[in-house]
Design a protein around this motif. Structure first.
Motif, short mmCIF file in Angstrom:
data_model
loop_
_atom_site.label_atom_id
_atom_site.label_comp_id
_atom_site.label_asym_id
_atom_site.label_seq_id
_atom_site.Cartn_x
_atom_site.Cartn_y
_atom_site.Cartn_z
N PRO A 451 0.81 -1.22 0.00
CA PRO A 451 0.00 0.00 0.00
C PRO A 451 0.84 1.27 0.00
CG PRO A 451 -0.82 -1.56 1.63
CD PRO A 451 0.50 -2.09 1.15
N ALA A 452 2.08 1.18 0.49
CA ALA A 452 2.94 2.36 0.57
C ALA A 452 3.82 2.56 -0.65
CB ALA A 452 3.81 2.28 1.83
N ASP A 453 3.91 1.55 -1.51
CA ASP A 453 4.81 1.62 -2.66
C ASP A 453 4.30 0.69 -3.75
OD1 ASP A 453 6.84 1.66 -4.52
OD2 ASP A 453 8.45 1.26 -3.10
N SER A 454 3.68 1.27 -4.78
CA SER A 454 3.06 0.44 -5.80
C SER A 454 4.07 -0.23 -6.73
CB SER A 454 2.09 1.27 -6.65
OG SER A 454 2.76 2.35 -7.27
N SER A 455 5.38 0.02 -6.53
CA SER A 455 6.40 -0.72 -7.29
C SER A 455 6.81 -1.99 -6.56
CB SER A 455 7.63 0.16 -7.54
OG SER A 455 8.38 0.35 -6.35
N VAL A 456 6.23 -2.25 -5.41
CA VAL A 456 6.55 -3.45 -4.62
C VAL A 456 5.31 -4.33 -4.55
CG1 VAL A 456 7.22 -4.34 -2.36
CG2 VAL A 456 8.33 -2.29 -3.27
N LEU A 457 5.51 -5.61 -4.88
CA LEU A 457 4.44 -6.58 -4.78
C LEU A 457 4.82 -7.65 -3.76
CD1 LEU A 457 4.97 -6.11 -8.19
CD2 LEU A 457 2.66 -7.01 -8.11
N PHE A 458 3.81 -8.37 -3.29
CA PHE A 458 4.01 -9.54 -2.44
C PHE A 458 3.25 -10.70 -3.06
CE2 PHE A 458 4.69 -5.96 0.36
CZ PHE A 458 5.82 -6.34 1.08
N ALA A 459 3.88 -11.87 -3.08
CA ALA A 459 3.27 -13.06 -3.63
C ALA A 459 3.32 -14.18 -2.60
CB ALA A 459 4.00 -13.49 -4.90
N VAL A 460 2.49 -15.19 -2.79
CA VAL A 460 2.55 -16.39 -1.95
C VAL A 460 2.74 -17.61 -2.84
CG1 VAL A 460 1.21 -15.56 0.01
CG2 VAL A 460 0.02 -16.56 -1.98
N SER A 461 3.33 -18.64 -2.27
CA SER A 461 3.47 -19.92 -2.97
C SER A 461 2.47 -20.91 -2.40
CB SER A 461 4.89 -20.46 -2.84
OG SER A 461 5.26 -20.61 -1.49
N ASP A 462 2.05 -21.85 -3.24
CA ASP A 462 1.01 -22.78 -2.81
C ASP A 462 1.61 -24.06 -2.21
OD1 ASP A 462 1.74 -24.42 -4.95
OD2 ASP A 462 0.11 -23.75 -6.24
N SER A 463 0.83 -25.12 -2.19
CA SER A 463 1.22 -26.34 -1.49
C SER A 463 2.34 -27.11 -2.17
CB SER A 463 0.01 -27.26 -1.30
OG SER A 463 -0.54 -27.61 -2.56
N ALA A 464 2.88 -26.62 -3.28
CA ALA A 464 4.05 -27.27 -3.87
C ALA A 464 5.18 -27.30 -2.84
CB ALA A 464 4.50 -26.52 -5.12
N ILE A 474 8.59 -8.61 -3.82
CA ILE A 474 9.03 -8.47 -5.21
C ILE A 474 9.15 -7.00 -5.57
CG2 ILE A 474 8.46 -8.98 -7.61
CD1 ILE A 474 6.66 -11.27 -6.54
N GLN A 475 10.34 -6.61 -6.04
CA GLN A 475 10.53 -5.28 -6.56
C GLN A 475 10.29 -5.31 -8.06
OE1 GLN A 475 11.42 -2.16 -4.98
NE2 GLN A 475 10.69 -1.56 -7.02
N ALA A 476 9.32 -4.54 -8.52
CA ALA A 476 9.00 -4.54 -9.95
C ALA A 476 10.20 -4.08 -10.76
CB ALA A 476 7.80 -3.63 -10.22
N GLY A 477 10.35 -4.63 -11.93
CA GLY A 477 11.46 -4.29 -12.81
C GLY A 477 11.49 -5.25 -13.97
N GLY A 502 -4.01 -16.96 -1.94
CA GLY A 502 -4.34 -15.54 -2.04
C GLY A 502 -3.69 -14.75 -0.95
N ILE A 503 -3.41 -13.46 -1.23
CA ILE A 503 -2.77 -12.59 -0.26
C ILE A 503 -3.30 -11.17 -0.44
CG2 ILE A 503 -0.79 -12.32 -1.82
CD1 ILE A 503 0.95 -11.78 0.68
N ALA A 504 -3.53 -10.48 0.67
CA ALA A 504 -3.97 -9.09 0.65
C ALA A 504 -3.26 -8.34 1.77
CB ALA A 504 -5.48 -9.00 0.84
N ALA A 505 -2.62 -7.22 1.43
CA ALA A 505 -2.00 -6.39 2.46
C ALA A 505 -3.09 -5.80 3.33
CB ALA A 505 -1.17 -5.29 1.80
N ASP A 506 -2.85 -5.78 4.65
CA ASP A 506 -3.88 -5.26 5.56
C ASP A 506 -3.75 -3.77 5.82
OD1 ASP A 506 -1.70 -5.02 7.27
OD2 ASP A 506 -2.44 -6.45 8.77
N GLY A 507 -2.74 -3.11 5.21
CA GLY A 507 -2.55 -1.68 5.39
C GLY A 507 -1.84 -1.32 6.68
N LYS A 508 -1.49 -2.31 7.48
CA LYS A 508 -0.83 -2.06 8.76
C LYS A 508 0.50 -2.81 8.87
CE LYS A 508 -5.35 -1.54 10.98
NZ LYS A 508 -6.29 -2.06 12.03
#
Length: 722
Positions: A451-464, A474-477, A502-508
């Protein structure tokens, strides 16, 4: 330091301006081997592309197809639009093909059994598509090589062992050998064949050499690998053994040694036999081996040798580490041979001396500059199909190709493919994402923005990676960079029985996570609230009256609305849903109340479901897709549902059916890398300016190409279809 330089060299090459960058390889086309079948043939049959060669003009590719007992031909006069030329039956199992003029010479295994091996070299008139001559080889052929002068063919008669006998231990007779067959006036002189015995040389099983691969240098010398014996032989142009030596062993540090559902590169193995498979001369004095392993070894890398047996360069785990950084490490092979480098090919492109190293299990190809054989420099890693086996260089046309043997059609997966690459000025299209360090990642299944930097993403991995659920920063680039890995923990230990989708930033500073349950495996459907270090703060199970009718197709995506409400997508219909409808669920963290709506799914082949959910500008955006891959894939799209006026109903009663709007067809996007269309588009996040980030799930590499595509587009636009 070496590992950092390897990563940085890839990033620098990708970022260099086209005017200044040296030429790079990019994939320009792919060809499914099933397309060489005639229209009335059963296309569900297994097929394969194994060892491959090109005609002298570089306009046709020829690969061996063991399941079909044929060689397949591809027209690459226009390499961006390969055309099928059909299959030619070999009446046996084809192994390797070489071409001289318009004649192909094919090694064919005709063995009755392992104990009674036999084989022939078939001469095929490519103009007529017919076998015109046969030469009895006296045993089971593996590799076939043609001398640079075109005056000699060599064949490794392996007489391979039966892995079901005595746990695959050698010796298992009859013994193999090498043949040299003179070529006169473009035809093989069978009567002039020379048998070169290799017994008595190796220390492991001197009576059972099992020669694997042969290659000629410019002066007519042969190098031969004896994989199970961990031995290498050099045969002079006169046909006599000039030297032979053990391939030795390697100490490996910084590797994953356990098949345990997590990526941990802190292990070590000592004195691992190299057991080389493919071998290729770099010049008259140096050759390289791919140390795949077979029986007791496999050192996960490649070695460059002097012809006297001294090691010029040992890659150790560096090649595997490069694969780890781009998400191509096959965790399921950790307890065995890791990425299994199986193929090597040397070629010169406009003076650049390049060594190509193919990883069978990592499904990728490293491109090394070997101008100095003692210090190879990794230039690129190319995405391949599943299980690259045969590599072909066509420098005269600035082309390179890979034959990828694995066919997963029976399980609904990708078919065997040939991939075609072109060398030209530009920047590498792949990888689209890589990690700075040996973090270990893959199977990305959900995205959210910082939420503080739209060039940064967060991802999750599944049951693999079931024993190491994680969040990746993740830093976009170009490529994007994974800078941190946060393992989800509970009570100080990695969290168990969760399948993050699924993942969602909670803003905190923390995150809400959606975990897909599976009642068959007693994995609960739930959402989790974690802090910025991944520690679970709260676990919320879905209500029992909702999950009573659940299936294994559970939560796929989670997003937080501006009012603090959480929204989640259920992938497919549950038992209480009307056919063709699934649920969008809402949860109020403040009150603990659940509610929902129904979402209408498209119809299609296979199954159709939801894979992700994001929120932007008062609309819910969803990824809706089928579960099909390659040419069978027909539905990969982004849709949206208006939040304004949406009134979810309490669970347990009738739920309102929403209206959706199709926003973008993702299949043209997935075609931009010129491979086959990936099935699992599973992550999406939307920036305030309308930039949409999307990522594919590479299934943790096992039984998949390992390719991860992360790309962005702007809402309201559409990529043109190819």
């Amino acid at each position: 330091m070496t590992f950092r330089l390897t990563f940085c060299s890839l990033i620098a090459l990708a970022a260099a301006s086209p005017a200044l960058a040296e030429p790079v390889f990019n994939r320009i086309a792919s060809f499914a081997t099933l397309d060489n079948m005639a229209g009335d043939e059963d296309r569900t049959r297994a097929t394969s592309a194994e060892i491959m060669t090109a005609t002298p003009d570089g306009k046709r590719l020829i690969y061996s197809d063991s399941p079909l007992g044929a060689i397949g031909l591809i027209d690459i006069a226009d390499p961006r639009a390969p055309k099928p030329l059909g299959n030619i039956a070999m009446d046996g199992e084809p192994t390797t093909t070489v071409v001289l003029g318009d004649t192909a010479f094919v090694g064919v295994n005709t063995s009755e059994s392992y104990a009674k091996p036999s084989g022939v070299l078939r001469s095929v008139d490519l103009a007529g598509g017919q076998v015109v001559a046969n030469c009895d080889l006296g045993g089971q052929p593996d590799s076939v090589a043609l001398s640079p002068k075109g005056d000699m063919i060599a064949v490794a008669i392996e007489n391979e062992r039966d892995e079901e006998v005595n746990d695959g231990a050698i010796p298992q007779l009859p013994a193999g050998f090498v043949l040299r067959l003179p070529v006169k006036d473009g035809q093989v002189d069978c009567a002039g064949k020379q048998v070169i015995e290799l017994t008595g040389l190796a220390g492991i099983a001197p009576d059972d050499p099992e020669p694997e691969y042969v290659d000629f240098n410019a002066q007519g010398d042969l190098v031969v690998t004896m994989q199970e014996n961990n031995h290498i032989v050099v045969i002079g142009a006169d046909g006599a053994v000039a030297s032979h030596f053990s391939a030795g062993s390697v100490d490996l540090d910084g590797i994953d040694t356990d098949k345990d559902g997590k990526l941990d590169f802190t292990g070590s193995l000592k004195a691992v036999p190299r057991e080389p498979d493919t071998v290729a001369w770099l010049d008259n004095d140096h050759f390289a081996t791919a140390n795949e392993g077979d029986w007791q070894g496999g050192s996960r890398g490649f070695t460059i040798w002097n012809r006297d047996g001294s090691v010029v360069h040992e890659s150790g785990p560096a090649f595997e580490h490069a694969l780890v950084r781009i998400g191509h490490y096959p965790e399921g092979r950790s307890g065995k041979k890791g990425a299994e480098p199986e193929a090597v090919k040397y070629a010169e492109f406009d003076g650049a001396r390049l060594l190509f190293v193919g990883s069978e299990r990592g499904s990728a190809i490293g491109v090394y500059d070997v101008a100095d054989p003692s210090a190879p420099v990794l230039r690129q890693i190319l995405p391949s199909g599943i299980g690259p086996e045969g590599l072909v260089a066509i420098p005269g046309r600035n082309l390179f190709a890979s034959a990828n043997e694995t066919d997963l059609g029976e399980d609904g997966g990708a078919r065997a493919h040939v991939m075609i690459y072109e060398r030209a000025e530009g920047t590498p299209a792949y990888p689209t994402i890589a990690s700075q360090d040996l973090l270990g990642w893959g199977a990305l299944s959900g995205l959210t923005l910082d939420p503080a930097d739209s060039s940064v993403l967060f991802a999750v991995s599944d049951s693999a990676y079931k024993n190491q659920p994680a969040i990746y920063r993740i830093q976009a680039g170009s490529p994007a960079t994974i800078t941190d890995k946060i393992v989800i923990s509970k009570d100080g230990k990695p969290a168990e029985t969760i399948d993050l989708e699924g993942i969602a930033a909670d803003g905190k500073g923390g995150f809400w996570l959606a975990s897909e349950g599976n009642p068959e495996k007693e994995i609960p459907h739930q959402i989790l609230h974690v802090d910025g270090k991944g520690a679970v703060q709260q676990q919320v199970a879905l209500p029992e009256d909702l999950t009573a009718g659940s299936t294994r197709f559970g939560l796929e995506g989670i997003a937080m609305a501006g009012d603090g409400m959480l929204w989640m997508a259920v992938q497919r219909e549950w038992k209480d849903d009307p056919k063709g409808q699934t649920k969008l669920l809402s949860f109020d963290p403040a009150t603990g109340e659940w509610s929902g709506v129904r979402y209408p799914l498209e119809s299609g082949e296979g199954w159709v479901g939801l894979s992700e959910l994001a929120i932007h500008d008062e609309r819910l955006y969803l990824i809706e897709r089928d579960n099909l891959i390659g040419p069978a894939a027909k539905l990969k799209q982004v849709t949206s549902v208006a939040l304004q006026g949406l009134k979810p109903a309490p669970l347990g009663g009738a739920l309102p059916l929403v209206e959706k709007r199709v926003e973008r067809d993702l299949i043209p996007d997935l075609q931009q890398w010129n491979g086959y269309v990936q099935d699992k588009v599973e992550g999406m996040a939307i920036a305030p300016d309308g930039t949409v980030w999307t990522v594919t799930d590479n299934d943790g590499v096992d039984d998949a190409s390992g390719e991860t595509f992360l790309w962005s587009f702007t809402l309201g636009t559409q990529t043109a279809a190819k």
